[in-house]
Design a protein around this motif. Sequence first.
Motif, PDB file in Angstrom:
ATOM      1  N   MET A 177       0.846  -1.177   0.000  1.00  0.00           N
ATOM      2  CA  MET A 177       0.000   0.000   0.000  1.00  0.00           C
ATOM      3  C   MET A 177       0.893   1.243   0.000  1.00  0.00           C
ATOM      4  O   MET A 177       1.650   1.471   0.941  1.00  0.00           O
ATOM      5  CB  MET A 177      -0.886  -0.011   1.251  1.00  0.00           C
ATOM      6  N   VAL A 178       0.844   2.032  -1.050  1.00  0.00           N
ATOM      7  CA  VAL A 178       1.710   3.207  -1.172  1.00  0.00           C
ATOM      8  C   VAL A 178       1.032   4.392  -0.478  1.00  0.00           C
ATOM      9  O   VAL A 178      -0.119   4.717  -0.742  1.00  0.00           O
ATOM     10  CB  VAL A 178       1.969   3.556  -2.669  1.00  0.00           C
ATOM     11  N   ASP A 179       1.797   5.046   0.414  1.00  0.00           N
ATOM     12  CA  ASP A 179       1.253   6.199   1.134  1.00  0.00           C
ATOM     13  C   ASP A 179       1.589   7.461   0.361  1.00  0.00           C
ATOM     14  O   ASP A 179       2.752   7.811   0.191  1.00  0.00           O
ATOM     15  CB  ASP A 179       1.867   6.242   2.543  1.00  0.00           C
ATOM     16  N   GLU A 180       0.551   8.127  -0.164  1.00  0.00           N
ATOM     17  CA  GLU A 180       0.796   9.296  -1.010  1.00  0.00           C
ATOM     18  C   GLU A 180       0.712  10.623  -0.236  1.00  0.00           C
ATOM     19  O   GLU A 180       0.762  11.694  -0.808  1.00  0.00           O
ATOM     20  CB  GLU A 180      -0.234   9.324  -2.162  1.00  0.00           C
ATOM     21  N   ARG A 181       0.577  10.546   1.083  1.00  0.00           N
ATOM     22  CA  ARG A 181       0.431  11.778   1.867  1.00  0.00           C
ATOM     23  C   ARG A 181       1.788  12.428   2.137  1.00  0.00           C
ATOM     24  O   ARG A 181       2.806  11.737   2.234  1.00  0.00           O
ATOM     25  CB  ARG A 181      -0.233  11.468   3.217  1.00  0.00           C
ATOM     26  N   SER A 182       1.780  13.744   2.301  1.00  0.00           N
ATOM     27  CA  SER A 182       3.018  14.443   2.647  1.00  0.00           C
ATOM     28  C   SER A 182       3.307  14.214   4.132  1.00  0.00           C
ATOM     29  O   SER A 182       2.456  13.737   4.871  1.00  0.00           O
ATOM     30  CB  SER A 182       2.863  15.950   2.396  1.00  0.00           C
ATOM     31  N   ALA A 183       4.541  14.592   4.560  1.00  0.00           N
ATOM     32  CA  ALA A 183       4.928  14.385   5.970  1.00  0.00           C
ATOM     33  C   ALA A 183       4.002  15.163   6.900  1.00  0.00           C
ATOM     34  O   ALA A 183       3.606  14.670   7.967  1.00  0.00           O
ATOM     35  CB  ALA A 183       6.374  14.836   6.170  1.00  0.00           C
ATOM     36  N   GLU A 184       3.615  16.378   6.457  1.00  0.00           N
ATOM     37  CA  GLU A 184       2.735  17.215   7.303  1.00  0.00           C
ATOM     38  C   GLU A 184       1.353  16.572   7.442  1.00  0.00           C
ATOM     39  O   GLU A 184       0.789  16.502   8.535  1.00  0.00           O
ATOM     40  CB  GLU A 184       2.599  18.624   6.684  1.00  0.00           C
ATOM     41  N   GLU A 185       0.815  16.071   6.312  1.00  0.00           N
ATOM     42  CA  GLU A 185      -0.507  15.408   6.342  1.00  0.00           C
ATOM     43  C   GLU A 185      -0.481  14.169   7.235  1.00  0.00           C
ATOM     44  O   GLU A 185      -1.423  13.904   7.966  1.00  0.00           O
ATOM     45  CB  GLU A 185      -0.933  15.005   4.924  1.00  0.00           C
ATOM     46  N   ARG A 186       0.656  13.447   7.143  1.00  0.00           N
ATOM     47  CA  ARG A 186       0.798  12.236   7.968  1.00  0.00           C
ATOM     48  C   ARG A 186       0.773  12.596   9.456  1.00  0.00           C
ATOM     49  O   ARG A 186       0.154  11.937  10.275  1.00  0.00           O
ATOM     50  CB  ARG A 186       2.100  11.507   7.628  1.00  0.00           C
ATOM     51  N   LYS A 187       1.474  13.704   9.758  1.00  0.00           N
ATOM     52  CA  LYS A 187       1.563  14.161  11.153  1.00  0.00           C
ATOM     53  C   LYS A 187       0.179  14.546  11.681  1.00  0.00           C
ATOM     54  O   LYS A 187      -0.197  14.219  12.803  1.00  0.00           O
ATOM     55  CB  LYS A 187       2.508  15.366  11.220  1.00  0.00           C
TER      56      LYS A 187
END
Length: 435
Positions: free
Chosen positions: A1-11
């Motif tokens: 499963m590829v995570d396409e979110r940015s680091a900020e969105e992930r946070k």
Amino acid sequence: MVDERSAEERKIDEWLPVTSSRNAKWWYSTFHNVTAMVGAGVLSLPYAMSQLGWGPGVTVLVLSWIITLYTLWQMVEMHEMVPGKRFDRYHELGQHAFGEKLGLWIVVPQQLIVEVGVDIVYMVTGGRSLMKIHDLVCKVDCYNMKLSYFIMIFASVHFVLSHLPNLDSISAVSLAAAVMSLSYSTIGWAASVHKGVQPDVDYSFTAKTDLGVVFNFFSALGDVAFAYAGHNVVLEIQATIPSTPEKPSKGPMWKGVVVAYMVVAVCYFPVALIGYWVFGNSVEDNILISLEKPTWLIVMANLFVVIHVIGSYQIYAMPVFDMMETLLVKKLRFKPTFYLRAITRTIYVAFTMFVAIAIPFFGGLLGFFGGFAFAPTTYFLPCIMWLALYKPKRFSLSWIVNWICIILGLLLMILAPIGALRSIILRAKGYKFFH
């Protein structure tokens, strides 16, 4: 499963209550679902039966159980229908089915009416149960306290509990609540059996006119719909379960739902049928009020109701907290801090407490709101999404079943508020604000 979110969105996602923790086991889903589903609504089922009558009452109860289990299965299936993406919230699935803007407008207002409405009703229910305990236990030299004070006492618990960060962190509260719902349901029907069928029991309708019978029937449909309101938080519950392509979350989630629905059947059917069988049309709209003795047992049952609605309030509040915090952090660009969370959640608890104190007859109004919001989100919105996304062939079994659910749900949505509105008008003379 590829995570396409940015680091900020992930946070941000790791901070938001619905997506922050994905370590839930399948049995978490069982007791979260039981807590969300078996609310204080179960205690009004014998009263609903008295307005529906034996044949239609049993039919409506069984049909509701089957339809809502089916629509719940649909939602569990649709949670990960797009590879690599999870619809962690009801409105995200709505947006996928109906488009970005329309999906929000269809789902969010209905979800908010259900969740905020249920929380206000639980404030009143918690307060009333505490008051009932006080009145039963305290016989001499009692300070005569108003309902408002008991609602404040009940709310004080939530000013603390609402600061638990996510659904996983309230799992112990939720487990206690699920056990309590099973306990007070059992007390409800077991005490009725012990009391035995009343000598002057009467199973005819209380309304004297045909019109009255019809309107009461409609209103009772709203009471049954209210008893099956758990769908509004099901995707949020599933979001807490870990998922991989080999082991998607729908497996453990569905296992949990099936066990939860067995518990729902064990709670609902005996209470509804035995309560009506014992008391007939003289049953109160809360079965525990009809059962005055033995005092210690009714005190215990009311205490169980209080503990249960504490857990239930939190289960319904968590998606609201998630919506508020998402709006503040993602749209209005506030920093995701402890202070932001503390302020927004305290304001929410204070708001539900104030409305509960101002309108302690809110439960009477819920049949009206409930018809508009409970019926769609529980009975037929999942079916419409299913038809829009999976496009089953015309007149295939799936197509027919979904359309039957949609038609029955629409009828419920139209008829329940009509009956509820009439009962509100009839009772309006007795309504007291800030009681």
